[in-house]
Design a protein around this motif. Structure first.
Motif, PDB file in Angstrom:
ATOM      1  N   ALA A 178       0.878  -1.161  -0.100  1.00  0.00           N
ATOM      2  CA  ALA A 178       0.201   0.017  -0.038  1.00  0.00           C
ATOM      3  C   ALA A 178       0.850   1.231  -0.023  1.00  0.00           C
ATOM      4  O   ALA A 178       0.637   2.325  -0.773  1.00  0.00           O
ATOM      5  CB  ALA A 178      -0.804  -0.132   1.167  1.00  0.00           C
ATOM      6  N   ALA A 179       1.850   1.257   0.875  1.00  0.00           N
ATOM      7  CA  ALA A 179       2.983   2.251   0.720  1.00  0.00           C
ATOM      8  C   ALA A 179       3.456   2.405  -0.662  1.00  0.00           C
ATOM      9  O   ALA A 179       3.916   3.650  -0.766  1.00  0.00           O
ATOM     10  CB  ALA A 179       3.901   2.148   2.013  1.00  0.00           C
ATOM     11  N   SER A 180       3.923   1.434  -1.227  1.00  0.00           N
ATOM     12  CA  SER A 180       4.461   1.611  -2.508  1.00  0.00           C
ATOM     13  C   SER A 180       3.682   2.345  -3.554  1.00  0.00           C
ATOM     14  O   SER A 180       4.310   3.101  -4.434  1.00  0.00           O
ATOM     15  CB  SER A 180       4.859   0.225  -2.919  1.00  0.00           C
ATOM     16  N   LEU A 181       2.322   1.737  -3.404  1.00  0.00           N
ATOM     17  CA  LEU A 181       1.315   2.374  -4.416  1.00  0.00           C
ATOM     18  C   LEU A 181       1.045   3.805  -4.093  1.00  0.00           C
ATOM     19  O   LEU A 181       1.151   4.721  -4.960  1.00  0.00           O
ATOM     20  CB  LEU A 181      -0.067   1.833  -4.429  1.00  0.00           C
ATOM     21  N   ALA A 182       1.177   4.178  -2.882  1.00  0.00           N
ATOM     22  CA  ALA A 182       1.181   5.793  -2.414  1.00  0.00           C
ATOM     23  C   ALA A 182       2.509   6.423  -2.873  1.00  0.00           C
ATOM     24  O   ALA A 182       2.325   7.639  -3.294  1.00  0.00           O
ATOM     25  CB  ALA A 182       1.052   5.810  -1.078  1.00  0.00           C
ATOM     26  N   CYS A 183       3.641   5.864  -2.965  1.00  0.00           N
ATOM     27  CA  CYS A 183       4.790   6.648  -3.181  1.00  0.00           C
ATOM     28  C   CYS A 183       4.610   6.742  -4.939  1.00  0.00           C
ATOM     29  O   CYS A 183       4.885   7.887  -5.392  1.00  0.00           O
ATOM     30  CB  CYS A 183       6.058   5.340  -3.171  1.00  0.00           C
ATOM     31  N   ALA A 184       4.077   5.668  -5.466  1.00  0.00           N
ATOM     32  CA  ALA A 184       4.095   5.971  -7.298  1.00  0.00           C
ATOM     33  C   ALA A 184       3.038   7.048  -7.649  1.00  0.00           C
ATOM     34  O   ALA A 184       3.169   7.267  -8.467  1.00  0.00           O
ATOM     35  CB  ALA A 184       3.522   4.658  -7.580  1.00  0.00           C
ATOM     36  N   LEU A 185       2.085   7.189  -6.605  1.00  0.00           N
ATOM     37  CA  LEU A 185       0.891   8.186  -6.996  1.00  0.00           C
ATOM     38  C   LEU A 185       1.050   9.503  -6.346  1.00  0.00           C
ATOM     39  O   LEU A 185       0.302  10.316  -6.317  1.00  0.00           O
ATOM     40  CB  LEU A 185      -0.344   7.717  -6.612  1.00  0.00           C
ATOM     41  N   ALA A 186       2.186   9.644  -5.686  1.00  0.00           N
ATOM     42  CA  ALA A 186       2.539  10.753  -4.758  1.00  0.00           C
ATOM     43  C   ALA A 186       2.442  12.117  -5.500  1.00  0.00           C
ATOM     44  O   ALA A 186       3.211  12.242  -6.454  1.00  0.00           O
ATOM     45  CB  ALA A 186       3.796  10.848  -3.956  1.00  0.00           C
ATOM     46  N   ILE A 213       6.732  -1.507  -9.442  1.00  0.00           N
ATOM     47  CA  ILE A 213       6.913  -3.082  -9.710  1.00  0.00           C
ATOM     48  C   ILE A 213       7.084  -3.816  -8.529  1.00  0.00           C
ATOM     49  O   ILE A 213       7.068  -5.047  -8.546  1.00  0.00           O
ATOM     50  CB  ILE A 213       8.452  -3.003  -9.998  1.00  0.00           C
ATOM     51  N   ASN A 214       6.833  -3.232  -7.144  1.00  0.00           N
ATOM     52  CA  ASN A 214       6.627  -3.938  -6.217  1.00  0.00           C
ATOM     53  C   ASN A 214       5.204  -4.634  -5.967  1.00  0.00           C
ATOM     54  O   ASN A 214       5.050  -5.688  -5.286  1.00  0.00           O
ATOM     55  CB  ASN A 214       6.636  -3.178  -4.863  1.00  0.00           C
ATOM     56  N   LEU A 215       4.262  -3.995  -6.631  1.00  0.00           N
ATOM     57  CA  LEU A 215       2.840  -4.644  -6.715  1.00  0.00           C
ATOM     58  C   LEU A 215       2.761  -6.009  -7.030  1.00  0.00           C
ATOM     59  O   LEU A 215       2.181  -7.131  -6.253  1.00  0.00           O
ATOM     60  CB  LEU A 215       1.961  -3.691  -7.365  1.00  0.00           C
ATOM     61  N   ALA A 231       6.040  10.771   3.353  1.00  0.00           N
ATOM     62  CA  ALA A 231       4.890   9.943   4.259  1.00  0.00           C
ATOM     63  C   ALA A 231       4.963   8.527   3.666  1.00  0.00           C
ATOM     64  O   ALA A 231       4.891   7.652   4.933  1.00  0.00           O
ATOM     65  CB  ALA A 231       3.663  10.624   4.428  1.00  0.00           C
ATOM     66  N   ALA A 232       4.747   8.213   2.657  1.00  0.00           N
ATOM     67  CA  ALA A 232       4.633   6.745   2.086  1.00  0.00           C
ATOM     68  C   ALA A 232       5.861   6.286   2.301  1.00  0.00           C
ATOM     69  O   ALA A 232       6.099   4.886   2.581  1.00  0.00           O
ATOM     70  CB  ALA A 232       4.323   6.997   0.497  1.00  0.00           C
ATOM     71  N   ARG A 233       7.024   6.943   2.202  1.00  0.00           N
ATOM     72  CA  ARG A 233       8.106   5.957   2.426  1.00  0.00           C
ATOM     73  C   ARG A 233       8.434   5.459   3.869  1.00  0.00           C
ATOM     74  O   ARG A 233       8.889   4.208   4.193  1.00  0.00           O
ATOM     75  CB  ARG A 233       9.640   7.056   2.142  1.00  0.00           C
ATOM     76  N   ALA A 234       7.998   6.503   4.763  1.00  0.00           N
ATOM     77  CA  ALA A 234       7.999   6.132   6.168  1.00  0.00           C
ATOM     78  C   ALA A 234       6.899   5.130   6.547  1.00  0.00           C
ATOM     79  O   ALA A 234       7.228   3.871   7.329  1.00  0.00           O
ATOM     80  CB  ALA A 234       7.531   7.394   6.979  1.00  0.00           C
ATOM     81  N   LEU A 235       5.996   4.933   5.693  1.00  0.00           N
ATOM     82  CA  LEU A 235       5.118   3.676   5.799  1.00  0.00           C
ATOM     83  C   LEU A 235       5.616   2.584   5.274  1.00  0.00           C
ATOM     84  O   LEU A 235       5.488   1.270   5.971  1.00  0.00           O
ATOM     85  CB  LEU A 235       3.697   4.007   5.284  1.00  0.00           C
TER      86      LEU A 235
END
Length: 506
Positions: free
Chosen positions: A109-117, A191-193, A125-129
């Protein structure tokens, strides 16, 4: 898993500390699931380094700059380093399979948030998650292996897991750099998904649940104080590095000097809480009752701080100053992973023959010589074959001599019943070392990469790295016991250290 391709020390110790191994119906599936899940953390621990210049250019309007870009690494290492010990206890207490799947889901979920940041703050914040997810899944994956395998099969499983970690760490910057060049930096998170989806599916089907019968309650107070203390200290160090000490004193209560002081107070409170909790603490202070464990902890802190700074600055130098493509900059770090992957077994055998203290002293000295060679890079053109490669080869050889024997040294420094705690503390130390080193890199990254000031500051960082490596060598020589590898004499149990010392005196 840190911000480099090298696997953190003492993973074997974490696996060996899991007792009561049960028969496992789907061992191949279990091994595959843990490798895939852990690879998420290892890949993202190294691939972001080669994407920093691209992210800085793309998100400059929302606050990304040379002075702040290091927080993309710090945000991840902060939550990972502060929570990894709690994550291990949570797996033992509530179920390792459950915590592993939860960690993979959070990380995804955090990786998806990073991609859509949409901006830099969102990305931080997504990296911290992501760090929170990694703190749950990595210790759980190792504990799952410890519960699923035993005897020679366990050793083979750990070796396969470690080899896969080295491969993903090596391929991360290379594949990630290619994605940055061809698709864009957001692709390194997308790519993590699919990897995570396969890991969760395999875990759900193939992994049996396991937990410990005797697990202390979660040390939430210690985790909170460690997170706050490290976060404030990191902010303070970053402010001091980028603005200078004189400016930091005047930026107010939230400025560098005040944040550093507040962080130090929080860390002192953390130590007091851990002392009061005793064996129930996330970091039992009794472990530090032997000089050998103090020595390997200081060695880990200094050596991994030096390494973390180098693997962030070198790709940045090659991309921003020399004009390299991100994929080429990622490939430039391959000597590190190749040397460690091919030479770690030989280094372990050498340590058994001549003693871990000898190898752990020589290895960091070789690393220091490698950092000294980085001073040959001048303000003109950067030549990889003549300027970068010789230094990188020496650093790689020194690390190869150091990392594998370090695991044996940690295990030998404590009683067998404390191997799990000692390995966890040493792993957390490696992450914190990367966190503190990256915080200070703002001084270098804040300079214009095209100007001579950047090279001068790069030289200063290389000198600091050499000094840290020499400090690691001194810690091994003066504090580590002269035992031979994993077959050598183990140190006394932490709780019995004073009695053991009195018996030796008598």
């Amino acid at each position: 898993m840190m911000s480099h391709a090298a696997t953190a020390p003492c993973d074997e110790g974490l696996v060996a500390a899991v007792h009561g191994a049960s028969a496992q119906r789907h061992r191949k599936g279990t091994l595959a699931a843990t490798i895939l899940g852990s690879s998420l953390a290892f890949i993202d621990g190294s691939v972001v380094n080669v994407a920093l210049p691209a992210i800085e250019r793309d998100l400059a309007s929302s606050g990304a700059s040379g002075a702040s870009i290091g927080w993309l690494i710090n945000a991840y290492l902060l939550t990972l380093g502060a929570l990894v010990l709690v994550g291990g206890v949570a797996g033992d207490r509530y179920g390792r399979k459950r915590m592993f799947i939860a960690g993979v889901v959070v990380f995804t979920a955090a990786s998806l948030a990073c991609a859509l940041a949409p901006g830099f703050a969102w990305l931080l914040a997504a990296r911290a998650l992501q760090g929170v997810g990694a703190a749950l899944l990595v210790p759980a994956s190792l504990a799952i292996l410890g519960a699923a395998f035993e005897g020679e099969a366990r050793g083979h499983a750990v070796g396969t897991w470690a080899a896969a970690s080295a491969i993903t760490g090596a391929l991360g910057p290379l594949v990630g750099g290619w994605l940055v060049d061809v698709v864009g930096w957001r692709a390194i998170f997308l790519i993590n998904l699919p990897i995570a989806a396969i890991a969760v599916w395999l875990s759900w089907r193939e992994v049996d649940e396991s937990r410990s019968d005797e697990t202390p309650p979660l040390d939430l107070a210690g985790a909170a104080l460690a997170t706050v203390g490290l976060g404030l200290a990191t902010f303070g160090l970053t402010a001091l590095a980028t603005r200078g000490a004189a400016a930091a004193i005047h930026v107010g209560a939230l400025g560098g000097g005040a944040a550093l002081a507040a962080g130090a107070l929080a860390l002192v409170a953390f130590v007091l809480v851990e002392a009061r909790l005793g064996r129930r603490a996330m970091m039992p202070l009794a472990l530090f009752g032997t000089s050998a464990f103090v020595g390997v902890t200081l060695l880990t802190l200094c050596l991994y701080a030096a390494l973390s700074g180098m693997v962030v600055l070198l790709p940045y130098l090659l991309i921003s100053r020399a004009g390299w493509a991100a994929a080429a900059a990622g490939a430039a770090l391959l000597p590190l992973s190749l040397a460690m992957g091919l030479g770690s077994r030989a280094a372990g055998k050498l340590a058994e023959r001549v003693g871990t203290r000898v190898v752990l002293t020589i290895g960091p000295v070789v690393v220091a010589a490698g950092f000294a060679l980085f001073l040959r890079i001048d303000a003109g053109a950067v030549h990889y074959a003549s300027d970068v490669l010789p230094a990188l080869v020496l650093v790689a050889c020194g690390l190869t001599l150091s990392v594998a024997p370090l695991t044996s040294a940690v295990i030998a420094a404590v009683d067998p019943s404390h191997v799990g705690s000692a390995s966890g503390v040493n792993n957390a130390t490696a992450r914190v070392a990367g966190l503190l080193a990256t915080a200070l890199l703002g001084y270098v990254l804040a300079a214009d990469a095209s100007g001579p000031a950047f090279v001068g500051r790069f030289h200063g960082a290389a000198i600091v790295g050499a000094v840290l490596a020499l400090a690691a060598a001194a810690s091994a020589y003066f504090l580590c016991a002269p035992v031979s590898g994993s077959r050598g004499r183990r140190g006394p149990a932490p709780s019995a250290a004073p009695e053991a010392r009195s018996r030796r005196r008598s």
